[in-house]
Design an enzyme around this catalytic site. Sequence first.
Site, PDB file in Angstrom:
ATOM      1  N   LYS A  11       0.820  -1.219   0.000  1.00  0.00           N
ATOM      2  CA  LYS A  11       0.000   0.000   0.000  1.00  0.00           C
ATOM      3  C   LYS A  11       0.858   1.276   0.000  1.00  0.00           C
ATOM      4  O   LYS A  11       2.071   1.229   0.271  1.00  0.00           O
ATOM      5  CB  LYS A  11      -0.931  -0.029   1.216  1.00  0.00           C
ATOM      6  CG  LYS A  11      -2.001  -1.123   1.149  1.00  0.00           C
ATOM      7  CD  LYS A  11      -2.965  -1.023   2.340  1.00  0.00           C
ATOM      8  CE  LYS A  11      -4.059  -2.065   2.274  1.00  0.00           C
ATOM      9  NZ  LYS A  11      -5.041  -1.899   3.386  1.00  0.00           N
ATOM     10  N   PHE A  59     -15.264   3.952   6.908  1.00  0.00           N
ATOM     11  CA  PHE A  59     -13.892   4.281   6.503  1.00  0.00           C
ATOM     12  C   PHE A  59     -13.688   4.221   4.988  1.00  0.00           C
ATOM     13  O   PHE A  59     -12.579   4.455   4.509  1.00  0.00           O
ATOM     14  CB  PHE A  59     -12.889   3.345   7.190  1.00  0.00           C
ATOM     15  CG  PHE A  59     -13.132   1.875   6.948  1.00  0.00           C
ATOM     16  CD1 PHE A  59     -12.699   1.251   5.782  1.00  0.00           C
ATOM     17  CD2 PHE A  59     -13.794   1.101   7.894  1.00  0.00           C
ATOM     18  CE1 PHE A  59     -12.927  -0.095   5.554  1.00  0.00           C
ATOM     19  CE2 PHE A  59     -14.031  -0.257   7.678  1.00  0.00           C
ATOM     20  CZ  PHE A  59     -13.600  -0.853   6.503  1.00  0.00           C
ATOM     21  N   ARG A  87      -2.163 -14.233   4.616  1.00  0.00           N
ATOM     22  CA  ARG A  87      -2.875 -13.554   5.711  1.00  0.00           C
ATOM     23  C   ARG A  87      -2.069 -13.688   7.016  1.00  0.00           C
ATOM     24  O   ARG A  87      -2.009 -12.756   7.813  1.00  0.00           O
ATOM     25  CB  ARG A  87      -4.276 -14.137   5.894  1.00  0.00           C
ATOM     26  CG  ARG A  87      -5.214 -13.978   4.695  1.00  0.00           C
ATOM     27  CD  ARG A  87      -5.716 -12.590   4.442  1.00  0.00           C
ATOM     28  NE  ARG A  87      -6.298 -11.946   5.583  1.00  0.00           N
ATOM     29  CZ  ARG A  87      -6.970 -10.775   5.509  1.00  0.00           C
ATOM     30  NH1 ARG A  87      -7.141 -10.153   4.338  1.00  0.00           N
ATOM     31  NH2 ARG A  87      -7.451 -10.220   6.584  1.00  0.00           N
ATOM     32  N   THR A  93      -5.510  -6.872  10.810  1.00  0.00           N
ATOM     33  CA  THR A  93      -5.796  -5.591  10.141  1.00  0.00           C
ATOM     34  C   THR A  93      -5.277  -4.412  10.959  1.00  0.00           C
ATOM     35  O   THR A  93      -4.658  -3.492  10.418  1.00  0.00           O
ATOM     36  CB  THR A  93      -7.320  -5.450   9.936  1.00  0.00           C
ATOM     37  OG1 THR A  93      -7.803  -6.614   9.265  1.00  0.00           O
ATOM     38  CG2 THR A  93      -7.653  -4.209   9.127  1.00  0.00           C
ATOM     39  N   ARG A 104       2.409  -6.314   9.308  1.00  0.00           N
ATOM     40  CA  ARG A 104       1.693  -5.189   9.918  1.00  0.00           C
ATOM     41  C   ARG A 104       2.252  -4.832  11.296  1.00  0.00           C
ATOM     42  O   ARG A 104       2.301  -3.648  11.651  1.00  0.00           O
ATOM     43  CB  ARG A 104       0.196  -5.484   9.948  1.00  0.00           C
ATOM     44  CG  ARG A 104      -0.442  -5.286   8.546  1.00  0.00           C
ATOM     45  CD  ARG A 104      -1.800  -5.898   8.444  1.00  0.00           C
ATOM     46  NE  ARG A 104      -2.543  -5.428   7.267  1.00  0.00           N
ATOM     47  CZ  ARG A 104      -3.697  -5.952   6.868  1.00  0.00           C
ATOM     48  NH1 ARG A 104      -4.221  -6.974   7.525  1.00  0.00           N
ATOM     49  NH2 ARG A 104      -4.323  -5.472   5.806  1.00  0.00           N
ATOM     50  N   ASN A 114      -2.071   0.388   6.730  1.00  0.00           N
ATOM     51  CA  ASN A 114      -1.527  -0.848   7.300  1.00  0.00           C
ATOM     52  C   ASN A 114      -0.695  -1.664   6.309  1.00  0.00           C
ATOM     53  O   ASN A 114      -0.606  -2.882   6.409  1.00  0.00           O
ATOM     54  CB  ASN A 114      -2.651  -1.673   7.928  1.00  0.00           C
ATOM     55  CG  ASN A 114      -3.728  -2.048   6.927  1.00  0.00           C
ATOM     56  OD1 ASN A 114      -3.617  -1.737   5.747  1.00  0.00           O
ATOM     57  ND2 ASN A 114      -4.755  -2.736   7.393  1.00  0.00           N
ATOM     58  N   HIS A 117      -2.362  -5.310   1.517  1.00  0.00           N
ATOM     59  CA  HIS A 117      -3.662  -5.964   1.299  1.00  0.00           C
ATOM     60  C   HIS A 117      -3.394  -7.400   0.899  1.00  0.00           C
ATOM     61  O   HIS A 117      -2.438  -7.679   0.163  1.00  0.00           O
ATOM     62  CB  HIS A 117      -4.444  -5.292   0.159  1.00  0.00           C
ATOM     63  CG  HIS A 117      -5.579  -6.147  -0.343  1.00  0.00           C
ATOM     64  ND1 HIS A 117      -6.811  -6.153   0.260  1.00  0.00           N
ATOM     65  CD2 HIS A 117      -5.631  -7.080  -1.337  1.00  0.00           C
ATOM     66  CE1 HIS A 117      -7.586  -7.052  -0.358  1.00  0.00           C
ATOM     67  NE2 HIS A 117      -6.888  -7.616  -1.332  1.00  0.00           N
ATOM     68  N   GLU A 128      -9.643 -10.563  -7.780  1.00  0.00           N
ATOM     69  CA  GLU A 128      -8.690  -9.463  -7.596  1.00  0.00           C
ATOM     70  C   GLU A 128      -7.493  -9.595  -8.549  1.00  0.00           C
ATOM     71  O   GLU A 128      -7.022  -8.594  -9.097  1.00  0.00           O
ATOM     72  CB  GLU A 128      -8.241  -9.410  -6.131  1.00  0.00           C
ATOM     73  CG  GLU A 128      -9.388  -8.975  -5.213  1.00  0.00           C
ATOM     74  CD  GLU A 128      -9.078  -9.075  -3.725  1.00  0.00           C
ATOM     75  OE1 GLU A 128      -9.971  -8.757  -2.927  1.00  0.00           O
ATOM     76  OE2 GLU A 128      -7.950  -9.471  -3.345  1.00  0.00           O
TER      77      GLU A 128
HETATM   78  N1  UDP Z   1      -9.774  -0.283   7.331  1.00  0.00           N
HETATM   79  C1  UDP Z   1      -9.869   0.943   7.992  1.00  0.00           C
HETATM   80  N2  UDP Z   1     -10.534   0.995   9.187  1.00  0.00           N
HETATM   81  C2  UDP Z   1     -11.127  -0.090   9.746  1.00  0.00           C
HETATM   82  C3  UDP Z   1     -11.038  -1.320   9.067  1.00  0.00           C
HETATM   83  C4  UDP Z   1     -10.364  -1.387   7.862  1.00  0.00           C
HETATM   84  O1  UDP Z   1      -9.348   1.948   7.512  1.00  0.00           O
HETATM   85  O2  UDP Z   1     -11.719   0.022  10.826  1.00  0.00           O
HETATM   86  C5  UDP Z   1      -9.039  -0.356   6.049  1.00  0.00           C
HETATM   87  C6  UDP Z   1      -7.672  -1.028   6.198  1.00  0.00           C
HETATM   88  O3  UDP Z   1      -6.763  -0.402   5.302  1.00  0.00           O
HETATM   89  C7  UDP Z   1      -7.982  -2.446   5.781  1.00  0.00           C
HETATM   90  C8  UDP Z   1      -8.989  -2.225   4.650  1.00  0.00           C
HETATM   91  O4  UDP Z   1      -9.787  -1.139   5.122  1.00  0.00           O
HETATM   92  O5  UDP Z   1      -6.822  -3.134   5.370  1.00  0.00           O
HETATM   93  C9  UDP Z   1      -9.874  -3.394   4.308  1.00  0.00           C
HETATM   94  O6  UDP Z   1     -10.482  -3.848   5.502  1.00  0.00           O
HETATM   95  P1  UDP Z   1     -10.589  -5.408   5.821  1.00  0.00           P
HETATM   96  O7  UDP Z   1     -11.535  -5.557   6.963  1.00  0.00           O
HETATM   97  O8  UDP Z   1     -10.898  -6.160   4.554  1.00  0.00           O
HETATM   98  O9  UDP Z   1      -9.116  -5.762   6.348  1.00  0.00           O
HETATM   99  P2  UDP Z   1      -7.933  -6.622   5.695  1.00  0.00           P
HETATM  100  O10 UDP Z   1      -8.572  -7.733   4.888  1.00  0.00           O
HETATM  101  O11 UDP Z   1      -7.119  -5.682   4.838  1.00  0.00           O
HETATM  102  O12 UDP Z   1      -7.151  -7.136   6.866  1.00  0.00           O
HETATM  103 MG    MG Z   2     -10.030  -7.661   3.444  1.00  0.00          MG
END
Ligand code: UDP
Ligand code: MG
Length: 140
Positions: A11, A59, A87, A93, A104, A114, A117, A128
Amino acid sequence: MALERTFSIIKPDATARNLTGKINAKFEEAGLRIVAQKRIQMTKAQAGEFYKVHAERPFYDELCTFMASAPVVVQVLEGDGAIAKNRDVMGATNPADAAPGTIRAEFAQSVGENSVHGSDAPETAAEEIAYFFAGIELVG
Ligand code: UDP
Ligand code: MG
């Protein structure tokens, strides 16, 4: 375990801090092979389409603005159980919850910024990958 492919993004917060190589080293150390990779800058509309599953979340707008704010590195990672393995290497996250040694935990700046992705399931991984890469770019 089956050989899988997953989709990854390094990112804007990470590319801005010159962390592409350090993050790629984490993937390779975990047994993930980077089989396709390119550096691009998304428009906000492209980021919005990519993250449309989150369109109703509070968000969403901030996330799309962030993802379009600077270059990203989009990647296809291959390995045994690549989706779950990636993952694991990414960590939770929210970096405050991420296990020590994960990308992370080491590099993320906040729950939004973070660093990486990673796809969450075989269906989203396929979708994707196809959003960013043509079949001819995937040579294995
Ligand atoms: N995100 C955020 N605030 C939150 C949760 C998620 O800004 O409370 C952002 C963060 O960059 C995250 C992305 O949205 O990586 C996608 O969220 P997801 O729940 O899919 O998390 P990920 O799969 O990336 O762990
Ligand atoms: Mg996700």
